[in-house]
Design a protein around this motif. Structure first.
Motif, PDB file in Angstrom:
ATOM      1  N   ALA A  22       0.829  -1.208   0.000  1.00 41.11           N
ATOM      2  CA  ALA A  22       0.000   0.000   0.000  1.00 41.11           C
ATOM      3  C   ALA A  22       0.863   1.258   0.000  1.00 41.11           C
ATOM      4  N   MET A  23       2.000   1.216   0.691  1.00 41.37           N
ATOM      5  CA  MET A  23       2.890   2.381   0.761  1.00 41.37           C
ATOM      6  C   MET A  23       3.510   2.732  -0.574  1.00 41.37           C
ATOM      7  N   LEU A  24       3.650   1.753  -1.469  1.00 41.33           N
ATOM      8  CA  LEU A  24       4.272   2.020  -2.764  1.00 41.33           C
ATOM      9  C   LEU A  24       3.518   3.099  -3.533  1.00 41.33           C
ATOM     10  N   HIS A  25       2.214   3.213  -3.290  1.00 47.97           N
ATOM     11  CA  HIS A  25       1.425   4.256  -3.943  1.00 47.97           C
ATOM     12  C   HIS A  25       1.962   5.637  -3.578  1.00 47.97           C
ATOM     13  N   PHE A  26       2.333   5.814  -2.305  1.00 52.46           N
ATOM     14  CA  PHE A  26       2.833   7.107  -1.845  1.00 52.46           C
ATOM     15  C   PHE A  26       4.284   7.302  -2.258  1.00 52.46           C
ATOM     16  N   VAL A  27       5.074   6.240  -2.153  1.00 58.92           N
ATOM     17  CA  VAL A  27       6.485   6.323  -2.524  1.00 58.92           C
ATOM     18  C   VAL A  27       6.635   6.650  -4.005  1.00 58.92           C
ATOM     19  N   ALA A  28       5.769   6.064  -4.834  1.00 57.82           N
ATOM     20  CA  ALA A  28       5.864   6.245  -6.283  1.00 57.82           C
ATOM     21  C   ALA A  28       5.639   7.690  -6.709  1.00 57.82           C
ATOM     22  N   GLN A  29       5.020   8.496  -5.857  1.00 61.08           N
ATOM     23  CA  GLN A  29       4.798   9.893  -6.205  1.00 61.08           C
ATOM     24  C   GLN A  29       6.128  10.630  -6.407  1.00 61.08           C
ATOM     25  N   ARG A  30       7.149  10.166  -5.693  1.00 61.06           N
ATOM     26  CA  ARG A  30       8.479  10.782  -5.813  1.00 61.06           C
ATOM     27  C   ARG A  30       9.410   9.943  -6.699  1.00 61.06           C
ATOM     28  N   GLY A  31       8.888   8.875  -7.231  1.00 59.56           N
ATOM     29  CA  GLY A  31       9.682   8.005  -8.080  1.00 59.56           C
ATOM     30  C   GLY A  31      10.265   6.831  -7.298  1.00 59.56           C
ATOM     31  N   LEU A  32      10.377   5.706  -7.951  1.00 62.06           N
ATOM     32  CA  LEU A  32      10.948   4.515  -7.322  1.00 62.06           C
ATOM     33  C   LEU A  32      12.431   4.435  -7.675  1.00 62.06           C
ATOM     34  N   ASN A  33      13.292   4.523  -6.667  1.00 62.94           N
ATOM     35  CA  ASN A  33      14.721   4.450  -6.935  1.00 62.94           C
ATOM     36  C   ASN A  33      15.231   3.029  -6.701  1.00 62.94           C
ATOM     37  N   ALA A  34      16.535   2.841  -6.934  1.00 60.85           N
ATOM     38  CA  ALA A  34      17.110   1.502  -6.839  1.00 60.85           C
ATOM     39  C   ALA A  34      16.984   0.933  -5.433  1.00 60.85           C
ATOM     40  N   TYR A  35      17.088   1.783  -4.427  1.00 61.21           N
ATOM     41  CA  TYR A  35      16.963   1.314  -3.046  1.00 61.21           C
ATOM     42  C   TYR A  35      15.619   0.615  -2.818  1.00 61.21           C
ATOM     43  N   ILE A  36      14.539   1.328  -3.113  1.00 59.09           N
ATOM     44  CA  ILE A  36      13.217   0.791  -2.800  1.00 59.09           C
ATOM     45  C   ILE A  36      12.868  -0.388  -3.700  1.00 59.09           C
ATOM     46  N   ILE A  37      13.379  -0.401  -4.924  1.00 59.64           N
ATOM     47  CA  ILE A  37      13.127  -1.532  -5.815  1.00 59.64           C
ATOM     48  C   ILE A  37      13.747  -2.804  -5.237  1.00 59.64           C
ATOM     49  N   ILE A  38      15.004  -2.699  -4.782  1.00 58.99           N
ATOM     50  CA  ILE A  38      15.677  -3.847  -4.185  1.00 58.99           C
ATOM     51  C   ILE A  38      14.990  -4.244  -2.874  1.00 58.99           C
ATOM     52  N   GLY A  39      14.677  -3.253  -2.043  1.00 60.81           N
ATOM     53  CA  GLY A  39      14.016  -3.541  -0.770  1.00 60.81           C
ATOM     54  C   GLY A  39      12.677  -4.220  -0.955  1.00 60.81           C
ATOM     55  N   ALA A  40      11.875  -3.701  -1.894  1.00 65.79           N
ATOM     56  CA  ALA A  40      10.555  -4.274  -2.137  1.00 65.79           C
ATOM     57  C   ALA A  40      10.651  -5.675  -2.742  1.00 65.79           C
ATOM     58  N   LEU A  41      11.614  -5.872  -3.650  1.00 63.09           N
ATOM     59  CA  LEU A  41      11.785  -7.191  -4.258  1.00 63.09           C
ATOM     60  C   LEU A  41      12.179  -8.227  -3.214  1.00 63.09           C
ATOM     61  N   MET A  42      13.157  -7.892  -2.389  1.00 66.04           N
ATOM     62  CA  MET A  42      13.607  -8.837  -1.371  1.00 66.04           C
ATOM     63  C   MET A  42      12.521  -9.075  -0.316  1.00 66.04           C
ATOM     64  N   GLY A  43      11.834  -8.012   0.072  1.00 68.20           N
ATOM     65  CA  GLY A  43      10.755  -8.164   1.044  1.00 68.20           C
ATOM     66  C   GLY A  43       9.631  -9.051   0.526  1.00 68.20           C
ATOM     67  N   THR A  44       9.316  -8.904  -0.760  1.00 66.79           N
ATOM     68  CA  THR A  44       8.269  -9.737  -1.364  1.00 66.79           C
ATOM     69  C   THR A  44       8.684 -11.205  -1.400  1.00 66.79           C
ATOM     70  N   LEU A  45       9.926 -11.470  -1.778  1.00 63.51           N
ATOM     71  CA  LEU A  45      10.414 -12.848  -1.804  1.00 63.51           C
ATOM     72  C   LEU A  45      10.454 -13.443  -0.401  1.00 63.51           C
ATOM     73  N   MET A  46      10.836 -12.637   0.578  1.00 66.68           N
ATOM     74  CA  MET A  46      10.844 -13.111   1.964  1.00 66.68           C
ATOM     75  C   MET A  46       9.435 -13.465   2.420  1.00 66.68           C
ATOM     76  N   PHE A  47       8.468 -12.632   2.059  1.00 62.02           N
ATOM     77  CA  PHE A  47       7.063 -12.911   2.393  1.00 62.02           C
ATOM     78  C   PHE A  47       6.599 -14.205   1.742  1.00 62.02           C
ATOM     79  N   LEU A  48       6.939 -14.391   0.476  1.00 58.92           N
ATOM     80  CA  LEU A  48       6.546 -15.614  -0.224  1.00 58.92           C
ATOM     81  C   LEU A  48       7.235 -16.841   0.369  1.00 58.92           C
ATOM     82  N   ASN A  49       8.486 -16.680   0.774  1.00 57.85           N
ATOM     83  CA  ASN A  49       9.183 -17.794   1.424  1.00 57.85           C
ATOM     84  C   ASN A  49       8.474 -18.229   2.698  1.00 57.85           C
ATOM     85  N   VAL A  50       7.975 -17.246   3.449  1.00 58.41           N
ATOM     86  CA  VAL A  50       7.271 -17.561   4.695  1.00 58.41           C
ATOM     87  C   VAL A  50       6.015 -18.379   4.414  1.00 58.41           C
TER      88      VAL A  50
END
Length: 219
Positions: free
Chosen positions: A73-101
């Motif tokens: 849900a937060m990505l909607h707000f973050v995207a207003q300022r653009g998605l940089n490499a930090y958040i792309i990596i963080g979101a990708l790893m966080g999503t994979l961690m969630f799926l692993n769980v």
């Protein structure tokens, strides 16, 4: 505007709150419970597996669920300022961690805890490898999340949106994505390797964070 800011703040607060619950229990499982089980007497271990582990796993998996949902849900707000490499990596790893769980750790832990029928001797290593991988991912994932608006260097520039170029994926970001994919494939089909010990997985996680940060900043 005030309502918009309030929702953003609320989501950030909830995301951190649920994230603390999730990652805190991830560290508990990897650094405390697993090591205790290696030394515990058979009766004590069996009692903990039957009574303690399922309770901890309940908070663990739902912490992961709501961390993911609030982050999404937060990505909607973050995207207003653009998605940089930090958040792309963080979101990708966080999503994979969630799926692993939810797709690896919990289904196999149900067998280990006797909640579901199955071969515990095969389920335990699968859950353990995915859990170790999540621990490995945790340090670089947190850098990605925190560096979203506070990082510097090449990684802080918008990759998607937030500027005239629109899409600008660096070689460093591509390299990080490739590394993440390879490590996730190892979580599915590989071995724990140097992550077998607590010291090993901690060192690997710190090294991965440092290596990926260097790639994002300078490549």
């Amino acid at each position: 505007m005030d309502a918009y800011i309030s929702i953003d703040l609320l989501l950030r607060w909830l995301h951190v709150l649920f994230g603390v619950t999730w990652i805190g229990l991830l560290y508990y499982f990897n650094f405390v419970q697993t090591e205790y089980f290696k030394e515990a007497e058979a009766n004590a271990k069996a009692d903990a597996v039957r009574k303690l582990a399922p309770r901890a796993l309940w908070w663990f998996r739902w912490g992961a669920m709501f961390t993911f949902l609030t982050g999404f849900a937060m990505l909607h707000f973050v995207a207003q300022r653009g998605l940089n490499a930090y958040i792309i990596i963080g979101a990708l790893m966080g999503t994979l961690m969630f799926l692993n769980v939810w797709l690896i750790i919990w289904p196999n832990q149900k067998i280990v805890c006797g909640i579901k029928a199955g071969d515990a001797s095969k389920a335990a290593p699968k859950a353990g490898l995915a859990s170790r991988t999540n621990t490995l991912f945790s340090a670089p994932m947190l850098i990605g999340m925190m560096g979203s608006f506070h990082g510097s260097g090449n990684a802080a520039s918008a990759v998607i949106g937030g500027g005239a170029e629109g899409l600008n994926i660096s070689n460093g970001l591509w390299a990080c994505i490739a590394i993440i994919i390879l490590l996730e494939l190892n979580a599915l089909f590989g071995k724990t390797g140097p992550m077998t010990t607590v010291v090993g997985v901690v060192h690997c996680s710190i090294a991965l964070a440092a290596g990926m940060l260097a790639l994002l900043q300078f490549v």
